[in-house]
Design an enzyme around this catalytic site. Structure first.
Site: not given
Ligand code: DGP
Length: 114
Positions: A30, A87, A100
């Protein structure tokens, strides 16, 4: 299909710190970690939310959690304990509409979650 940032990660258009991938799944760190280990496990298939999962996806969903358990072992957090979270929709904090599983570990977790 690469309609979200996670779709672009799955297709390789956008880079990510990938820790596991196969024909159906990709797992990567993340960008905004909420724990020392914070990994996202996604299907390559662009399912927007858990509400959109169908009977035909049952094995795929199972494999997401099997991958989470294997990755937890690789990351050294399996014995101490870890959390898996999906979520679903805005009220639960979903921001990326590509299904995810969050795999979180490496620190004590509170219950109930905030
Ligand atoms: P949610 O809030 O459950 O939809 O989680 C989305 C997650 O995705 C959040 O913890 C941040 C992560 N995230 C968002 N954009 C990116 C990205 O471009 N790359 C990565 N590795 N993580 C990301």
């Amino acid at each position: 299909m690469s309609d979200t940032i996670f779709g672009k990660i799955a297709s390789g258009e956008v880079p990510a710190d990938i820790v596991y991938q196969d024909d159906d799944l990709v797992a990567f760190r993340d960008l905004s970690p909420q724990a020392p280990t914070h990994i996202l496990i996604i299907p390559r298939k662009p399912i927007p939310t858990l509400n959109h999962v169908e009977e035909a996806d049952a094995a795929l969903i199972g494999r997401m959690f099997l991958a989470a358990a294997r990755i937890a072992e690789q990351e050294g957090i399996a014995a101490a304990g870890y959390r898996t979270v999906i979520n679903c929709n805005a009220g639960a904090g979903q921001t990326v509409y590509h299904l995810h599983v969050h795999l979180l570990g490496g620190r004590p977790m509170q219950w109930p979650p905030g």
